[in-house]
Motif scaffolding. Structure first.
Motif, short mmCIF file in Angstrom:
data_model
loop_
_atom_site.label_atom_id
_atom_site.label_comp_id
_atom_site.label_asym_id
_atom_site.label_seq_id
_atom_site.Cartn_x
_atom_site.Cartn_y
_atom_site.Cartn_z
N SER A 1 0.88 -1.17 0.04
CA SER A 1 0.02 -0.02 0.08
C SER A 1 0.86 1.32 0.02
CB SER A 1 -0.80 0.28 1.27
OG SER A 1 -1.51 1.24 1.26
N THR A 2 0.54 2.19 -0.65
CA THR A 2 1.11 3.56 -0.76
C THR A 2 0.32 4.56 -0.15
OG1 THR A 2 0.06 4.13 -2.85
CG2 THR A 2 2.32 2.99 -2.87
N ALA A 3 -0.39 4.18 0.86
CA ALA A 3 -1.15 5.24 1.62
C ALA A 3 -0.39 5.62 2.65
CB ALA A 3 -2.41 4.70 2.20
N ALA A 4 -0.24 6.92 3.03
CA ALA A 4 0.51 7.40 4.13
C ALA A 4 0.34 6.87 5.53
CB ALA A 4 -0.04 9.11 4.42
N SER A 5 -0.62 5.77 5.51
CA SER A 5 -0.66 5.23 6.91
C SER A 5 0.81 4.35 7.13
CB SER A 5 -1.81 4.17 7.09
OG SER A 5 -1.87 3.14 5.79
N THR A 6 1.36 3.97 6.08
CA THR A 6 2.91 3.24 6.27
C THR A 6 3.76 4.32 6.34
OG1 THR A 6 3.10 3.41 4.03
CG2 THR A 6 1.78 1.31 4.93
N THR A 7 4.89 3.91 7.10
CA THR A 7 6.04 4.77 7.01
C THR A 7 6.44 5.24 5.86
OG1 THR A 7 7.67 2.96 7.36
CG2 THR A 7 6.61 3.75 9.62
N THR A 8 7.33 6.27 5.90
CA THR A 8 8.04 6.89 4.83
C THR A 8 9.11 5.86 4.25
OG1 THR A 8 7.38 9.29 5.95
CG2 THR A 8 9.02 8.94 3.96
N ALA A 9 9.76 5.27 5.07
CA ALA A 9 10.69 4.36 4.74
C ALA A 9 10.19 3.30 3.77
CB ALA A 9 11.69 3.78 5.95
N ASN A 10 8.79 3.02 4.05
CA ASN A 10 8.39 1.87 3.30
C ASN A 10 7.77 2.07 1.87
OD1 ASN A 10 8.99 -0.15 5.18
ND2 ASN A 10 7.11 0.16 6.49
N GLN A 11 7.76 3.45 1.69
CA GLN A 11 7.29 3.90 0.31
C GLN A 11 8.23 3.67 -0.91
OE1 GLN A 11 4.32 5.34 -0.01
NE2 GLN A 11 4.03 4.71 2.17
N PRO A 12 7.73 3.18 -2.04
CA PRO A 12 8.57 2.82 -3.04
C PRO A 12 9.24 4.40 -3.70
CG PRO A 12 6.43 2.56 -3.92
CD PRO A 12 6.28 2.92 -2.16
N THR A 13 10.38 4.21 -4.17
CA THR A 13 10.99 5.30 -4.88
C THR A 13 11.47 5.05 -6.46
OG1 THR A 13 13.36 4.64 -4.03
CG2 THR A 13 12.08 6.06 -2.82
N GLY A 14 11.25 3.70 -6.63
CA GLY A 14 11.62 3.31 -8.02
C GLY A 14 10.56 2.17 -8.25
N MET A 15 10.42 2.08 -9.80
CA MET A 15 9.32 0.84 -10.28
C MET A 15 9.89 0.34 -11.18
SD MET A 15 5.45 1.47 -11.29
CE MET A 15 5.79 2.47 -12.68
N GLU A 16 9.77 -1.23 -11.41
CA GLU A 16 10.28 -2.07 -12.69
C GLU A 16 9.15 -2.71 -12.97
OE1 GLU A 16 13.91 -4.84 -12.54
OE2 GLU A 16 12.00 -5.96 -11.77
N VAL A 17 8.85 -2.45 -14.29
CA VAL A 17 7.89 -3.36 -15.13
C VAL A 17 8.31 -4.20 -16.10
CG1 VAL A 17 5.83 -2.74 -16.57
CG2 VAL A 17 6.64 -1.03 -14.86
N ALA A 18 7.76 -5.37 -16.08
CA ALA A 18 8.38 -6.34 -17.00
C ALA A 18 7.12 -6.91 -17.84
CB ALA A 18 8.74 -7.73 -16.15
#
Length: 210
Positions: free
Chosen positions: A174-191
């Protein structure tokens, strides 16, 4: 003085003609097979180049959307990125000349071998954005109006996030703000995996690079 015999014009015999025709037939068959092989190879190469070009355009569109990913601070705790079930949904910024910054929900879906992209109307209202987000993540097969086909002949779509110091599967994150900032993704890989191709084409993007 002895009489001379008349000159006899010697022609080809039937056997010689059959041998010559047989040789010409063999040469013609070999030439036809070589030409047919060249045409088939050219057709396959043209199809592969078309698929490669289509994949490059699809990845370029994804990169543009990922670069304009809306920041979590602007969405006040709302999810802005979700990837699961052969699909990807994100909220991006709409930046236009002489226009205020707006938000837009963009979804990628794999349907019947086609990679589809759909974007919602742009809005400045967070409540309207909630409705657009729910409509996007619950998108069904029969509701595909406004979708654009980016690439056909695709049999698989998978996504990973760069979280912290490594890649992790995107499903369930989840990218909701209820999770910590450290757990937010900064990159994405699409295959993306094409039909009749065992090796997927992989592309990595920075999230919110703009």
């Amino acid at each position: 003085m002895m009489p001379t015999l008349p000159n006899r014009h010697r022609g080809f015999t039937l056997i010689e003609l059959l041998v010559a025709i047989s040789i010409l037939a063999i040469v013609a068959v070999l030439g036809w097979r070589g030409l047919d092989g060249i045409i088939r190879s050219r057709s396959v190469l043209t199809d592969q180049m078309g698929q490669t070009r289509g994949m490059q355009l699809a990845f370029a569109q994804m990169q543009s959307d990922a670069a304009r990913l809306a920041p979590a601070t602007l969405l006040q705790g709302r999810a802005y990125l979700q990837a699961e079930n052969q699909g990807l949904t994100l909220v991006r910024l709409v930046l236009s000349d002489m226009q205020p910054t707006r938000l837009q929900v963009v979804s990628y879906r794999l349907r019947n071998g086609e990679l589809l992209r759909r974007e919602s109307p742009a809005t400045r209202e967070l409540q309207q954005l909630d409705a657009l987000w729910q409509a996007a993540i619950s998108n069904s097969d029969q509701d595909q109006q406004g979708s654009v086909t980016l690439q056909s002949g695709v049999q698989g779509l998978s996504v990973r996030y760069w979280v912290g110091t490594g890649w992790v599967p995107a499903a369930g994150i989840s990218t909701a703000a209820s999770t910590t900032t450290a757990n937010q993704p900064t990159g994405m890989e699409v295959a993306l995996t094409l039909q009749d191709s065992g090796q997927p084409l992989v592309k990595s993007f920075l999230l919110g690079a703009l």
